[in-house]
Scaffold this motif. Structure first.
Motif, PDB file in Angstrom:
ATOM      1  N   PHE A  21      62.402  21.536  54.066  1.00 28.77           N
ATOM      2  CA  PHE A  21      61.568  21.030  55.153  1.00 28.77           C
ATOM      3  C   PHE A  21      60.226  21.756  55.164  1.00 28.77           C
ATOM      4  O   PHE A  21      59.171  21.130  55.297  1.00 28.77           O
ATOM      5  CB  PHE A  21      62.292  21.222  56.491  1.00 28.77           C
ATOM      6  CG  PHE A  21      61.547  20.690  57.679  1.00 28.77           C
ATOM      7  CD1 PHE A  21      61.438  19.330  57.894  1.00 28.77           C
ATOM      8  CD2 PHE A  21      60.977  21.548  58.603  1.00 28.77           C
ATOM      9  CE1 PHE A  21      60.764  18.832  59.010  1.00 28.77           C
ATOM     10  CE2 PHE A  21      60.305  21.067  59.713  1.00 28.77           C
ATOM     11  CZ  PHE A  21      60.199  19.698  59.916  1.00 28.77           C
ATOM     12  N   GLU A  62      64.855  17.541  66.894  1.00 24.94           N
ATOM     13  CA  GLU A  62      64.743  16.129  66.515  1.00 24.94           C
ATOM     14  C   GLU A  62      63.367  15.550  66.808  1.00 24.94           C
ATOM     15  O   GLU A  62      62.899  14.668  66.100  1.00 24.94           O
ATOM     16  CB  GLU A  62      65.818  15.309  67.225  1.00 24.94           C
ATOM     17  CG  GLU A  62      67.196  15.558  66.666  1.00 24.94           C
ATOM     18  CD  GLU A  62      68.242  14.646  67.284  1.00 24.94           C
ATOM     19  OE1 GLU A  62      67.902  13.505  67.679  1.00 24.94           O
ATOM     20  OE2 GLU A  62      69.397  15.069  67.363  1.00 24.94           O
ATOM     21  N   ILE A  65      59.912  15.670  63.863  1.00 27.57           N
ATOM     22  CA  ILE A  65      59.558  14.737  62.780  1.00 27.57           C
ATOM     23  C   ILE A  65      58.776  13.531  63.309  1.00 27.57           C
ATOM     24  O   ILE A  65      57.726  13.201  62.752  1.00 27.57           O
ATOM     25  CB  ILE A  65      60.790  14.338  61.952  1.00 27.57           C
ATOM     26  CG1 ILE A  65      61.322  15.590  61.243  1.00 27.57           C
ATOM     27  CG2 ILE A  65      60.449  13.233  60.953  1.00 27.57           C
ATOM     28  CD1 ILE A  65      62.633  15.414  60.536  1.00 27.57           C
ATOM     29  N   PRO A  66      59.233  12.871  64.382  1.00 23.04           N
ATOM     30  CA  PRO A  66      58.417  11.762  64.904  1.00 23.04           C
ATOM     31  C   PRO A  66      57.017  12.210  65.333  1.00 23.04           C
ATOM     32  O   PRO A  66      56.040  11.485  65.132  1.00 23.04           O
ATOM     33  CB  PRO A  66      59.220  11.246  66.104  1.00 23.04           C
ATOM     34  CG  PRO A  66      60.619  11.675  65.845  1.00 23.04           C
ATOM     35  CD  PRO A  66      60.522  12.966  65.088  1.00 23.04           C
ATOM     36  N   THR A  79      57.856   9.719  56.007  1.00 24.71           N
ATOM     37  CA  THR A  79      58.679  10.095  57.159  1.00 24.71           C
ATOM     38  C   THR A  79      60.138  10.230  56.735  1.00 24.71           C
ATOM     39  O   THR A  79      60.818  11.182  57.122  1.00 24.71           O
ATOM     40  CB  THR A  79      58.534   9.058  58.298  1.00 24.71           C
ATOM     41  OG1 THR A  79      57.149   8.979  58.663  1.00 24.71           O
ATOM     42  CG2 THR A  79      59.351   9.451  59.510  1.00 24.71           C
ATOM     43  N   ALA A  80      60.620   9.308  55.914  1.00 24.34           N
ATOM     44  CA  ALA A  80      61.997   9.380  55.407  1.00 24.34           C
ATOM     45  C   ALA A  80      62.189  10.636  54.553  1.00 24.34           C
ATOM     46  O   ALA A  80      63.227  11.301  54.636  1.00 24.34           O
ATOM     47  CB  ALA A  80      62.332   8.126  54.601  1.00 24.34           C
ATOM     48  N   GLU A  81      61.193  10.973  53.747  1.00 25.82           N
ATOM     49  CA  GLU A  81      61.270  12.197  52.934  1.00 25.82           C
ATOM     50  C   GLU A  81      61.343  13.437  53.820  1.00 25.82           C
ATOM     51  O   GLU A  81      62.058  14.386  53.511  1.00 25.82           O
ATOM     52  CB  GLU A  81      60.057  12.284  52.000  1.00 25.82           C
ATOM     53  CG  GLU A  81      60.068  11.270  50.876  1.00 25.82           C
ATOM     54  CD  GLU A  81      58.763  11.250  50.086  1.00 25.82           C
ATOM     55  OE1 GLU A  81      57.821  12.010  50.417  1.00 25.82           O
ATOM     56  OE2 GLU A  81      58.678  10.442  49.135  1.00 25.82           O
ATOM     57  N   HIS A  83      62.587  13.533  56.891  1.00 22.13           N
ATOM     58  CA  HIS A  83      63.946  13.537  57.458  1.00 22.13           C
ATOM     59  C   HIS A  83      64.948  14.091  56.450  1.00 22.13           C
ATOM     60  O   HIS A  83      65.809  14.898  56.799  1.00 22.13           O
ATOM     61  CB  HIS A  83      64.368  12.125  57.883  1.00 22.13           C
ATOM     62  CG  HIS A  83      63.874  11.722  59.230  1.00 22.13           C
ATOM     63  ND1 HIS A  83      64.379  12.246  60.399  1.00 22.13           N
ATOM     64  CD2 HIS A  83      62.926  10.831  59.604  1.00 22.13           C
ATOM     65  CE1 HIS A  83      63.757  11.697  61.429  1.00 22.13           C
ATOM     66  NE2 HIS A  83      62.858  10.836  60.970  1.00 22.13           N
ATOM     67  N   GLU A  84      64.848  13.654  55.210  1.00 20.85           N
ATOM     68  CA  GLU A  84      65.767  14.133  54.165  1.00 20.85           C
ATOM     69  C   GLU A  84      65.590  15.634  53.945  1.00 20.85           C
ATOM     70  O   GLU A  84      66.565  16.374  53.805  1.00 20.85           O
ATOM     71  CB  GLU A  84      65.532  13.365  52.858  1.00 20.85           C
ATOM     72  CG  GLU A  84      66.413  13.821  51.716  1.00 20.85           C
ATOM     73  CD  GLU A  84      67.903  13.572  51.901  1.00 20.85           C
ATOM     74  OE1 GLU A  84      68.690  14.121  51.122  1.00 20.85           O
ATOM     75  OE2 GLU A  84      68.285  12.835  52.833  1.00 20.85           O
ATOM     76  N   ALA A  86      64.616  17.759  56.125  1.00 22.76           N
ATOM     77  CA  ALA A  86      65.208  18.425  57.289  1.00 22.76           C
ATOM     78  C   ALA A  86      66.722  18.501  57.139  1.00 22.76           C
ATOM     79  O   ALA A  86      67.332  19.541  57.432  1.00 22.76           O
ATOM     80  CB  ALA A  86      64.830  17.690  58.574  1.00 22.76           C
ATOM     81  N   ARG A  87      67.343  17.422  56.671  1.00 20.61           N
ATOM     82  CA  ARG A  87      68.798  17.443  56.452  1.00 20.61           C
ATOM     83  C   ARG A  87      69.172  18.482  55.405  1.00 20.61           C
ATOM     84  O   ARG A  87      70.158  19.207  55.558  1.00 20.61           O
ATOM     85  CB  ARG A  87      69.295  16.059  56.038  1.00 20.61           C
ATOM     86  CG  ARG A  87      69.381  15.076  57.195  1.00 20.61           C
ATOM     87  CD  ARG A  87      70.114  13.804  56.810  1.00 20.61           C
ATOM     88  NE  ARG A  87      69.348  12.960  55.904  1.00 20.61           N
ATOM     89  CZ  ARG A  87      68.436  12.079  56.280  1.00 20.61           C
ATOM     90  NH1 ARG A  87      68.166  11.917  57.559  1.00 20.61           N
ATOM     91  NH2 ARG A  87      67.787  11.355  55.398  1.00 20.61           N
TER      92      ARG A  87
END
Length: 134
Positions: A21, A62, A65-66, A79-81, A83-84, A86-87
């Motif tokens: 992240f 949470e 990211i937004p 944005t998806a990258e 999120h990934e 962060a996971r």
């Protein structure tokens, strides 16, 4: 410019200063030409807190990211990258066994949970290879 990160390859096993992240945030800042303080302001957190998230010393809320996606006009892919990343930066993971889990499933999940920290990189790589075949 000097390389800011340590080698994180499994062969070397040396931890990076930044989480996945943190690496992604740094890449966004470089791409957008902004400082950590600017990103923190748009994310609604202090620069110190953002820095601690980058290094894995604080969990990633949470709402971050937004806020970053909106503040820096990131598209759906970036944005998806984020999120990934962060996971991948999470310190704890849960295994969802599902409604059909039996005693054997629970035993396997428990063995992974309790034995993971003691496993060698080579054994982890074997498990990953098996799981990627599924």
């Amino acid at each position: 410019m000097a390389n800011d990160k340590a080698d994180t390859s499994p062969q070397h096993g040396s931890p990076s200063k930044w989480t996945p992240f943190g690496e992604k945030l740094r890449a966004i800042r470089r791409e957008k030409g902004v400082l950590l303080i600017d990103m923190a302001q748009k994310a609604g957190v202090s620069p110190g807190f953002l820095s601690l998230m980058e290094t894995g010393k604080k969990p990633i809320p949470e709402r971050i990211i937004p806020a970053i996606a909106a503040g820096f006009d990131l598209g759906p892919k970036k944005t998806a990258e984020l999120h990934e990343a962060a996971r991948l930066s999470a310190k704890d993971y849960k295994i969802h066994l599902g409604p059909t889990a039996n005693q054997f499933d629970r035993k396997v999940a428990l063995a992974l949970q309790t034995g993971f920290a003691k496993m060698t990189t080579k054994k982890k790589a074997k498990i990953l290879k098996l799981l990627e075949e599924v």
